[in-house]
Motif scaffolding. Structure first.
Motif, PDB file in Angstrom:
ATOM      1  N   PHE A  23      19.035 -22.379  40.902  1.00 13.23           N
ATOM      2  CA  PHE A  23      19.838 -21.152  40.932  1.00 13.23           C
ATOM      3  C   PHE A  23      20.284 -20.832  42.344  1.00 13.23           C
ATOM      4  CE2 PHE A  23      15.318 -19.773  40.734  1.00 13.23           C
ATOM      5  CZ  PHE A  23      15.213 -19.100  41.948  1.00 13.23           C
ATOM      6  N   PHE A  24      19.507 -21.241  43.363  1.00 13.59           N
ATOM      7  CA  PHE A  24      19.943 -21.038  44.743  1.00 13.59           C
ATOM      8  C   PHE A  24      21.234 -21.813  45.023  1.00 13.59           C
ATOM      9  CE2 PHE A  24      15.311 -20.189  45.452  1.00 13.59           C
ATOM     10  CZ  PHE A  24      15.448 -18.880  45.862  1.00 13.59           C
ATOM     11  N   ALA A  25      21.266 -23.090  44.596  1.00 13.14           N
ATOM     12  CA  ALA A  25      22.461 -23.908  44.812  1.00 13.14           C
ATOM     13  C   ALA A  25      23.637 -23.372  44.021  1.00 13.14           C
ATOM     14  CB  ALA A  25      22.173 -25.362  44.428  1.00 13.14           C
ATOM     15  N   SER A  26      23.394 -22.900  42.799  1.00  9.87           N
ATOM     16  CA  SER A  26      24.469 -22.361  41.971  1.00  9.87           C
ATOM     17  C   SER A  26      25.053 -21.099  42.585  1.00  9.87           C
ATOM     18  CB  SER A  26      23.941 -22.063  40.560  1.00  9.87           C
ATOM     19  OG  SER A  26      24.968 -21.530  39.747  1.00  9.87           O
ATOM     20  N   ILE A  27      24.177 -20.208  43.061  1.00  4.91           N
ATOM     21  CA  ILE A  27      24.664 -18.978  43.690  1.00  4.91           C
ATOM     22  C   ILE A  27      25.497 -19.297  44.920  1.00  4.91           C
ATOM     23  CG2 ILE A  27      23.936 -16.895  44.921  1.00  4.91           C
ATOM     24  CD1 ILE A  27      21.480 -16.814  43.072  1.00  4.91           C
ATOM     25  N   ALA A  28      25.016 -20.209  45.760  1.00  5.10           N
ATOM     26  CA  ALA A  28      25.744 -20.559  46.981  1.00  5.10           C
ATOM     27  C   ALA A  28      27.086 -21.197  46.665  1.00  5.10           C
ATOM     28  CB  ALA A  28      24.890 -21.507  47.835  1.00  5.10           C
ATOM     29  N   ARG A  29      27.099 -22.100  45.666  1.00  6.73           N
ATOM     30  CA  ARG A  29      28.349 -22.793  45.325  1.00  6.73           C
ATOM     31  C   ARG A  29      29.398 -21.818  44.799  1.00  6.73           C
ATOM     32  NH1 ARG A  29      29.936 -25.295  40.528  1.00  6.73           N
ATOM     33  NH2 ARG A  29      27.852 -24.990  39.627  1.00  6.73           N
ATOM     34  N   HIS A  30      29.014 -20.944  43.884  1.00  4.38           N
ATOM     35  CA  HIS A  30      29.985 -20.012  43.316  1.00  4.38           C
ATOM     36  C   HIS A  30      30.374 -18.925  44.313  1.00  4.38           C
ATOM     37  CE1 HIS A  30      29.975 -21.829  39.417  1.00  4.38           C
ATOM     38  NE2 HIS A  30      28.666 -21.707  39.287  1.00  4.38           N
ATOM     39  N   ARG A  31      29.461 -18.582  45.229  1.00  2.77           N
ATOM     40  CA  ARG A  31      29.837 -17.610  46.257  1.00  2.77           C
ATOM     41  C   ARG A  31      30.891 -18.207  47.185  1.00  2.77           C
ATOM     42  NH1 ARG A  31      25.136 -15.486  47.655  1.00  2.77           N
ATOM     43  NH2 ARG A  31      25.555 -13.492  46.657  1.00  2.77           N
ATOM     44  N   ARG A  32      30.738 -19.480  47.531  1.00  3.96           N
ATOM     45  CA  ARG A  32      31.763 -20.132  48.355  1.00  3.96           C
ATOM     46  C   ARG A  32      33.095 -20.163  47.621  1.00  3.96           C
ATOM     47  NH1 ARG A  32      27.644 -23.898  49.396  1.00  3.96           N
ATOM     48  NH2 ARG A  32      28.565 -25.312  47.855  1.00  3.96           N
ATOM     49  N   LEU A 415      23.926 -22.591  32.570  1.00  7.53           N
ATOM     50  CA  LEU A 415      22.520 -22.200  32.455  1.00  7.53           C
ATOM     51  C   LEU A 415      21.645 -23.393  32.064  1.00  7.53           C
ATOM     52  CD1 LEU A 415      22.944 -18.767  30.623  1.00  7.53           C
ATOM     53  CD2 LEU A 415      22.104 -19.115  32.944  1.00  7.53           C
ATOM     54  N   GLY A 416      22.200 -24.285  31.236  1.00  7.58           N
ATOM     55  CA  GLY A 416      21.461 -25.489  30.884  1.00  7.58           C
ATOM     56  C   GLY A 416      21.173 -26.360  32.089  1.00  7.58           C
ATOM     57  N   LEU A 417      22.109 -26.419  33.027  1.00  9.09           N
ATOM     58  CA  LEU A 417      21.885 -27.186  34.248  1.00  9.09           C
ATOM     59  C   LEU A 417      20.778 -26.581  35.096  1.00  9.09           C
ATOM     60  CD1 LEU A 417      25.587 -27.935  35.280  1.00  9.09           C
ATOM     61  CD2 LEU A 417      23.934 -29.535  34.308  1.00  9.09           C
ATOM     62  N   MET A 418      20.535 -25.283  34.888  1.00  6.45           N
ATOM     63  CA  MET A 418      19.437 -24.623  35.617  1.00  6.45           C
ATOM     64  C   MET A 418      18.142 -24.628  34.821  1.00  6.45           C
ATOM     65  SD  MET A 418      21.296 -21.392  37.546  1.00  6.45           S
ATOM     66  CE  MET A 418      22.516 -20.989  36.284  1.00  6.45           C
ATOM     67  N   GLY A 419      18.131 -25.299  33.654  1.00  3.03           N
ATOM     68  CA  GLY A 419      16.891 -25.466  32.911  1.00  3.03           C
ATOM     69  C   GLY A 419      16.804 -24.729  31.596  1.00  3.03           C
ATOM     70  N   ALA A 420      17.842 -24.018  31.191  1.00  2.42           N
ATOM     71  CA  ALA A 420      17.786 -23.275  29.931  1.00  2.42           C
ATOM     72  C   ALA A 420      17.854 -24.229  28.746  1.00  2.42           C
ATOM     73  CB  ALA A 420      18.923 -22.268  29.862  1.00  2.42           C
ATOM     74  N   HIS A 421      17.132 -23.905  27.678  1.00  4.66           N
ATOM     75  CA  HIS A 421      17.155 -24.687  26.449  1.00  4.66           C
ATOM     76  C   HIS A 421      18.239 -24.117  25.531  1.00  4.66           C
ATOM     77  CE1 HIS A 421      13.177 -25.451  28.165  1.00  4.66           C
ATOM     78  NE2 HIS A 421      13.198 -26.604  27.511  1.00  4.66           N
ATOM     79  N   VAL A 422      19.473 -24.502  25.824  1.00  7.76           N
ATOM     80  CA  VAL A 422      20.620 -23.985  25.088  1.00  7.76           C
ATOM     81  C   VAL A 422      21.404 -25.159  24.534  1.00  7.76           C
ATOM     82  CG1 VAL A 422      20.795 -21.854  26.416  1.00  7.76           C
ATOM     83  CG2 VAL A 422      21.961 -23.899  27.240  1.00  7.76           C
ATOM     84  N   ALA A 423      22.317 -24.844  23.634  1.00  7.63           N
ATOM     85  CA  ALA A 423      23.130 -25.880  22.995  1.00  7.63           C
ATOM     86  C   ALA A 423      24.600 -25.507  23.075  1.00  7.63           C
ATOM     87  CB  ALA A 423      22.709 -26.063  21.544  1.00  7.63           C
ATOM     88  N   PRO A 424      25.221 -25.684  24.242  1.00  3.60           N
ATOM     89  CA  PRO A 424      26.654 -25.386  24.331  1.00  3.60           C
ATOM     90  C   PRO A 424      27.460 -26.385  23.517  1.00  3.60           C
ATOM     91  CG  PRO A 424      25.879 -26.445  26.345  1.00  3.60           C
ATOM     92  CD  PRO A 424      24.661 -26.158  25.517  1.00  3.60           C
TER      93      PRO A 424
END
Length: 480
Positions: A23-32, A415-424
């Motif tokens: 989530f740290f990398a995701s926040i930084a990437r989307h903030r950029r 969210l799945g890339l961050m570990g969520a058990h979801v089914a997009p």
């Protein structure tokens, strides 16, 4: 009590270690990404404002020059219209002799009065948009949580917990009685934030899922989305106001209603008129915000009202149409793309606050397929957990050709890339040949748009010279 929400599919996509993202990398990437798109949108807005200010220059200088002529009757003042006419004559007679630096100087001088007027409009609209965002939730039928209802009190406590974790002031919590499954945050800034949740969501979501929803909303508040949304609305509203004014020239009823709405909105304090004005100005070409009227009967003669408005027809109508169109098809999409990044960022912040991506992931999966529209006013639709696709242009960022929020499947995949058990659901990616065929069409449309813009500029100059500057010069000669 509403029926329980549909349970999500238990299947979960498999992501490799290299594909996963913290989530740290995701926040930084989307903030950029949001920052870069914000810079691009600001540059686009600056260029657009410069062009609109130049288009309004004949009207602004005519009004200023005639005002100085009236003052000159009592006190000697400089001859502004005479100086401007001499400068225009030099440009028309020998444009090739003018150096680039001189062109830039003339351009800035032409845009000066219109630019000052637009800055004043932007400041005033900024206050109105902030007031629109601070409306009491009772406007759309919301109420404080009932302490005797466990789900409502539990959600309020969860919001307070997430606010402590995010180090922000705990927002006020409201509940709205509706079967729609949604929640939203709104307010002028993070210090005056509110969170409103529907009873439909409270009835069908578990405590963990409500924690994920609360974390998303608090994360959006902590990320400054409330202030960013108000500034976006002010920027779009400035160009929308010019477009609305140009439309009002041919519609007396629309002009009267817009005038009444502006007067009500300018009163101190928040009111429902502020939210209504925000919708009207940020969607100048949306039929849902247009004021219907019957066309006047054709008598074969030009009405006196039309003749009286002719001096402002060139600068105001063309600049209003030009600003409104480019705002809808260029500035609006850039702002929407930046807002999509902020939605991803709020999801990642929710994972950071809860340390469990399944809380928000499970909630979004349950919301998918449920009714999400109708819970709140359209003026806070962009701040909802799941903006309604049915609202369309009837939202502050909905007038853009680009959706203001990513699809649920894209958010679930993130969210799945961050570990969520979801089914997009697997999205359909256009094949390469489709992009190859689409590229010439896009280039053709861009060329046609450029030709239309050039034609509008040419027509505006002609109309302004004939109906605005020429009458001003005649009146100027009589006064001097």
């Amino acid at each position: 009590m509403s029926e329980a929400l549909p349970m999500p599919d238990s299947a979960s996509p498999q992501f490799t270690h290299e594909e996963r993202e913290s989530f740290f990398a995701s926040i930084a990437r989307h903030r950029r990404g949001a920052t870069y798109l914000g810079w691009l949108a600001n540059a686009c807005a600056l260029v657009l404002a410069l062009v609109v200010a130049v288009l309004m220059a004949p009207l602004c200088y005519a009004i200023l020059g005639l005002a100085l002529d009236l003052v000159n009757l009592a006190i000697p003042v400089p001859d502004l219209i005479g100086r401007v006419t001499d400068a225009m004559s030099g440009v028309i007679d020998a444009p090739e002799a003018i150096r680039p630096g001189r062109w830039m100087e003339l351009l800035l001088l032409a845009a000066l009065p219109g630019g000052c007027l637009m800055l004043l409009m932007l400041r005033t609209l900024g206050r109105l948009m902030r007031e629109a965002m601070t409306n009491d939730a009772s406007i759309f039928g919301a109420r404080p949580p009932n302490p005797a209802v466990l789900a409502e009190q539990r959600f309020a406590n969860t919001v307070a917990e997430m606010a402590i974790a995010a180090s922000v002031v705990a927002p006020r919590v409201w509940v709205t009685e509706t079967d729609a499954v949604n929640a939203a945050a709104y307010g002028a800034d993070d210090a005056h934030a509110n969170v409103v949740v529907s009873t439909g969501l409270l009835a069908g979501a578990s405590r963990a899922e409500l924690q994920g929803v609360a974390a998303h909303l608090v994360g959006s508040i902590a990320n400054g989305d409330l202030g960013v949304g108000a500034r976006m609305a002010s920027l779009l509203g400035m160009f929308g106001l010019i477009a609305r004014l140009s439309q009002s020239l041919s519609d007396r009823g629309a002009a009267r209603r817009l005038g009444h709405l502006l007067l009500r909105s300018l009163r101190p304090g928040a009111s429902a008129a502020d939210a209504h004005l925000a919708m009207v100005l940020t969607n100048p070409f949306d039929p849902a915000t247009q004021t219907g009227h019957d066309p006047p009967a054709d008598t074969g003669r030009i009405p006196l009202r039309t003749l009286a408005w002719m001096p402002v027809a060139g600068p105001l109508v063309i600049s209003g149409f030009f600003g409104g169109m480019l705002c809808s098809f260029l500035l609006g999409p850039l702002l929407s793309l930046g807002w999509r990044r902020r939605k991803y960022m709020a999801d990642a912040i929710a994972v950071q606050l809860t340390r469990d991506p399944d809380t928000l992931g499970s909630a979004l999966e349950k919301i998918r397929g449920a009714t999400v529209d109708g819970a709140f006013g359209a003026w806070i639709a962009h701040l909802s957990v799941v903006p309604s696709p049915l609202i369309g242009a009837r939202s502050i960022l909905g007038g853009s050709s680009v959706p203001m929020s990513p699809s649920l499947d894209r958010r679930l995949k993130a969210l799945g890339l961050m570990g969520a058990h979801v089914a997009p659901r697997a999205g359909r990616v256009p094949p390469l040949w489709a992009w190859v065929l689409l590229a010439p069409v896009i280039a053709l449309l861009a060329g046609l748009m450029s030709a239309v813009v050039f034609g509008l500029l040419y027509v505006s100059v002609a109309l302004s010279g004939l109906f605005t500057w020429l009458p001003a010069v005649i009146v100027h000669a009589l006064l001097r």
